[in-house]
Motif scaffolding. Sequence first.
Motif, PDB file in Angstrom:
ATOM      1  N   ALA A  37       8.841 -49.045  44.207  1.00 52.26           N
ATOM      2  CA  ALA A  37       9.897 -48.164  43.695  1.00 52.26           C
ATOM      3  C   ALA A  37       9.895 -48.166  42.167  1.00 52.26           C
ATOM      4  O   ALA A  37       9.488 -49.135  41.522  1.00 52.26           O
ATOM      5  CB  ALA A  37      11.258 -48.613  44.210  1.00 52.26           C
ATOM      6  N   ASP A  38      10.339 -47.082  41.579  1.00 53.82           N
ATOM      7  CA  ASP A  38      10.415 -46.940  40.127  1.00 53.82           C
ATOM      8  C   ASP A  38      11.869 -47.099  39.690  1.00 53.82           C
ATOM      9  O   ASP A  38      12.687 -46.215  39.915  1.00 53.82           O
ATOM     10  CB  ASP A  38       9.878 -45.576  39.702  1.00 53.82           C
ATOM     11  N   LEU A  39      12.167 -48.262  39.103  1.00 53.39           N
ATOM     12  CA  LEU A  39      13.524 -48.574  38.644  1.00 53.39           C
ATOM     13  C   LEU A  39      13.552 -48.804  37.132  1.00 53.39           C
ATOM     14  O   LEU A  39      14.390 -49.533  36.618  1.00 53.39           O
ATOM     15  CB  LEU A  39      14.048 -49.812  39.379  1.00 53.39           C
ATOM     16  N   ARG A  40      12.646 -48.167  36.410  1.00 52.15           N
ATOM     17  CA  ARG A  40      12.640 -48.320  34.957  1.00 52.15           C
ATOM     18  C   ARG A  40      13.994 -47.903  34.392  1.00 52.15           C
ATOM     19  O   ARG A  40      14.561 -46.893  34.796  1.00 52.15           O
ATOM     20  CB  ARG A  40      11.527 -47.480  34.323  1.00 52.15           C
ATOM     21  N   LEU A  41      14.492 -48.729  33.485  1.00 54.63           N
ATOM     22  CA  LEU A  41      15.757 -48.468  32.785  1.00 54.63           C
ATOM     23  C   LEU A  41      16.971 -48.397  33.715  1.00 54.63           C
ATOM     24  O   LEU A  41      18.046 -47.957  33.315  1.00 54.63           O
ATOM     25  CB  LEU A  41      15.672 -47.186  31.948  1.00 54.63           C
ATOM     26  N   ALA A  42      16.821 -48.828  34.953  1.00 56.48           N
ATOM     27  CA  ALA A  42      17.952 -48.805  35.896  1.00 56.48           C
ATOM     28  C   ALA A  42      18.968 -49.885  35.522  1.00 56.48           C
ATOM     29  O   ALA A  42      18.639 -50.885  34.895  1.00 56.48           O
ATOM     30  CB  ALA A  42      17.454 -49.034  37.317  1.00 56.48           C
ATOM     31  N   LYS A  43      20.204 -49.658  35.904  1.00 57.07           N
ATOM     32  CA  LYS A  43      21.287 -50.619  35.661  1.00 57.07           C
ATOM     33  C   LYS A  43      21.598 -51.317  36.974  1.00 57.07           C
ATOM     34  O   LYS A  43      22.095 -50.688  37.910  1.00 57.07           O
ATOM     35  CB  LYS A  43      22.523 -49.902  35.129  1.00 57.07           C
ATOM     36  N   LEU A  44      21.287 -52.625  37.027  1.00 64.27           N
ATOM     37  CA  LEU A  44      21.503 -53.409  38.239  1.00 64.27           C
ATOM     38  C   LEU A  44      22.338 -54.635  37.915  1.00 64.27           C
ATOM     39  O   LEU A  44      22.145 -55.705  38.476  1.00 64.27           O
ATOM     40  CB  LEU A  44      20.157 -53.812  38.855  1.00 64.27           C
ATOM     41  N   GLY A 103      16.533 -61.525  49.136  1.00 66.74           N
ATOM     42  CA  GLY A 103      15.703 -61.218  50.286  1.00 66.74           C
ATOM     43  C   GLY A 103      15.078 -59.835  50.267  1.00 66.74           C
ATOM     44  O   GLY A 103      14.420 -59.442  51.222  1.00 66.74           O
ATOM     45  N   ALA A 104      15.253 -59.095  49.177  1.00 68.08           N
ATOM     46  CA  ALA A 104      14.691 -57.741  49.094  1.00 68.08           C
ATOM     47  C   ALA A 104      13.186 -57.796  48.859  1.00 68.08           C
ATOM     48  O   ALA A 104      12.669 -58.708  48.219  1.00 68.08           O
ATOM     49  CB  ALA A 104      15.363 -56.956  47.972  1.00 68.08           C
ATOM     50  N   ASP A 105      12.476 -56.807  49.375  1.00 71.74           N
ATOM     51  CA  ASP A 105      11.037 -56.673  49.134  1.00 71.74           C
ATOM     52  C   ASP A 105      10.873 -55.769  47.921  1.00 71.74           C
ATOM     53  O   ASP A 105      11.034 -54.556  48.006  1.00 71.74           O
ATOM     54  CB  ASP A 105      10.342 -56.083  50.358  1.00 71.74           C
ATOM     55  N   LEU A 106      10.572 -56.385  46.778  1.00 66.95           N
ATOM     56  CA  LEU A 106      10.420 -55.662  45.521  1.00 66.95           C
ATOM     57  C   LEU A 106       8.963 -55.652  45.061  1.00 66.95           C
ATOM     58  O   LEU A 106       8.670 -55.346  43.910  1.00 66.95           O
ATOM     59  CB  LEU A 106      11.307 -56.309  44.448  1.00 66.95           C
ATOM     60  N   ASN A 107       8.039 -55.977  45.967  1.00 63.20           N
ATOM     61  CA  ASN A 107       6.618 -56.029  45.618  1.00 63.20           C
ATOM     62  C   ASN A 107       6.166 -54.705  45.012  1.00 63.20           C
ATOM     63  O   ASN A 107       6.400 -53.632  45.579  1.00 63.20           O
ATOM     64  CB  ASN A 107       5.763 -56.345  46.845  1.00 63.20           C
ATOM     65  N   GLY A 108       5.545 -54.795  43.842  1.00 61.22           N
ATOM     66  CA  GLY A 108       4.995 -53.615  43.183  1.00 61.22           C
ATOM     67  C   GLY A 108       6.004 -52.703  42.527  1.00 61.22           C
ATOM     68  O   GLY A 108       5.638 -51.694  41.939  1.00 61.22           O
ATOM     69  N   ALA A 109       7.293 -53.031  42.593  1.00 66.59           N
ATOM     70  CA  ALA A 109       8.324 -52.185  41.973  1.00 66.59           C
ATOM     71  C   ALA A 109       8.264 -52.315  40.450  1.00 66.59           C
ATOM     72  O   ALA A 109       7.801 -53.319  39.915  1.00 66.59           O
ATOM     73  CB  ALA A 109       9.709 -52.571  42.480  1.00 66.59           C
ATOM     74  N   ASP A 110       8.727 -51.302  39.748  1.00 62.34           N
ATOM     75  CA  ASP A 110       8.729 -51.298  38.288  1.00 62.34           C
ATOM     76  C   ASP A 110      10.166 -51.348  37.780  1.00 62.34           C
ATOM     77  O   ASP A 110      10.908 -50.384  37.900  1.00 62.34           O
ATOM     78  CB  ASP A 110       8.026 -50.046  37.763  1.00 62.34           C
ATOM     79  N   LEU A 158       8.473 -60.627  44.798  1.00 65.79           N
ATOM     80  CA  LEU A 158       8.205 -60.008  43.494  1.00 65.79           C
ATOM     81  C   LEU A 158       6.718 -59.885  43.178  1.00 65.79           C
ATOM     82  O   LEU A 158       6.345 -59.745  42.013  1.00 65.79           O
ATOM     83  CB  LEU A 158       8.892 -60.819  42.389  1.00 65.79           C
ATOM     84  N   LEU A 159       5.855 -59.912  44.164  1.00 70.58           N
ATOM     85  CA  LEU A 159       4.424 -59.853  43.925  1.00 70.58           C
ATOM     86  C   LEU A 159       4.054 -58.540  43.227  1.00 70.58           C
ATOM     87  O   LEU A 159       4.282 -57.453  43.761  1.00 70.58           O
ATOM     88  CB  LEU A 159       3.648 -59.985  45.237  1.00 70.58           C
ATOM     89  N   GLY A 160       3.529 -58.651  42.018  1.00 69.93           N
ATOM     90  CA  GLY A 160       3.118 -57.471  41.261  1.00 69.93           C
ATOM     91  C   GLY A 160       4.267 -56.655  40.701  1.00 69.93           C
ATOM     92  O   GLY A 160       4.066 -55.565  40.178  1.00 69.93           O
ATOM     93  N   THR A 161       5.468 -57.168  40.776  1.00 65.67           N
ATOM     94  CA  THR A 161       6.643 -56.462  40.254  1.00 65.67           C
ATOM     95  C   THR A 161       6.627 -56.488  38.732  1.00 65.67           C
ATOM     96  O   THR A 161       6.350 -57.512  38.126  1.00 65.67           O
ATOM     97  CB  THR A 161       7.933 -57.121  40.772  1.00 65.67           C
ATOM     98  N   LYS A 162       6.925 -55.362  38.103  1.00 65.20           N
ATOM     99  CA  LYS A 162       6.962 -55.285  36.644  1.00 65.20           C
ATOM    100  C   LYS A 162       8.397 -55.531  36.174  1.00 65.20           C
ATOM    101  O   LYS A 162       9.304 -54.762  36.486  1.00 65.20           O
ATOM    102  CB  LYS A 162       6.498 -53.920  36.158  1.00 65.20           C
ATOM    103  N   LEU A 163       8.559 -56.612  35.424  1.00 67.61           N
ATOM    104  CA  LEU A 163       9.856 -56.946  34.821  1.00 67.61           C
ATOM    105  C   LEU A 163       9.741 -56.878  33.297  1.00 67.61           C
ATOM    106  O   LEU A 163      10.529 -57.473  32.582  1.00 67.61           O
ATOM    107  CB  LEU A 163      10.292 -58.342  35.262  1.00 67.61           C
ATOM    108  N   THR A 164       8.762 -56.151  32.807  1.00 70.94           N
ATOM    109  CA  THR A 164       8.479 -56.062  31.386  1.00 70.94           C
ATOM    110  C   THR A 164       9.698 -55.573  30.609  1.00 70.94           C
ATOM    111  O   THR A 164      10.216 -54.488  30.859  1.00 70.94           O
ATOM    112  CB  THR A 164       7.291 -55.105  31.131  1.00 70.94           C
ATOM    113  N   GLY A 165      10.174 -56.424  29.704  1.00 69.68           N
ATOM    114  CA  GLY A 165      11.321 -56.051  28.876  1.00 69.68           C
ATOM    115  C   GLY A 165      12.637 -55.981  29.620  1.00 69.68           C
ATOM    116  O   GLY A 165      13.641 -55.516  29.085  1.00 69.68           O
ATOM    117  N   ALA A 166      12.677 -56.458  30.862  1.00 64.85           N
ATOM    118  CA  ALA A 166      13.912 -56.402  31.653  1.00 64.85           C
ATOM    119  C   ALA A 166      14.923 -57.435  31.154  1.00 64.85           C
ATOM    120  O   ALA A 166      14.561 -58.489  30.650  1.00 64.85           O
ATOM    121  CB  ALA A 166      13.613 -56.641  33.122  1.00 64.85           C
TER     122      ALA A 166
END
Length: 127
Positions: free
Chosen positions: A54-61, A68-75, A91-99
């Motif tokens: 999933a694409d969650l760039r700049l999202a507010k969470l 328990g969420a599957d966030l593999n590969g999410a941005d 979180l395998l391969g999940t992008k947390l860059t600058g998060a």
Amino acid sequence: MIEIYDRRGFTLLLTMDGDTLQGAQLAGAELNDANLVQVDLCHADLSGASLRDADLRLAKLYQAKLGGADLNGADFSKANLEGADLRGAKLLGTKLTGAELRGATIERKALLTADSRDARLEAAIIV
């Protein structure tokens, strides 16, 4: 009415009544490959949800429940995950860059499988 589509904008993944996803109850939702760029999901319950790629760039969470969420590969690049609960999240391969992860609860082994360059981890609870 809120409609969530995939990244390409062709496939409708979820329709919800209302005009905000703040505090939304989305536990167990199937949102793989969803386009959630800049979406406000503060206080939302996404526990056990599937958000692979999933694409969650700049999202507010802020204070979202992602346990328990599957966030593999999410941005999540530059997303605000301050105070979020990520215990048990994949979180395998999940992008947390600058998060923003201040005060978030996250498992060390999961964090090691993500790209967390430039992520703000001050006061994060790493278990």
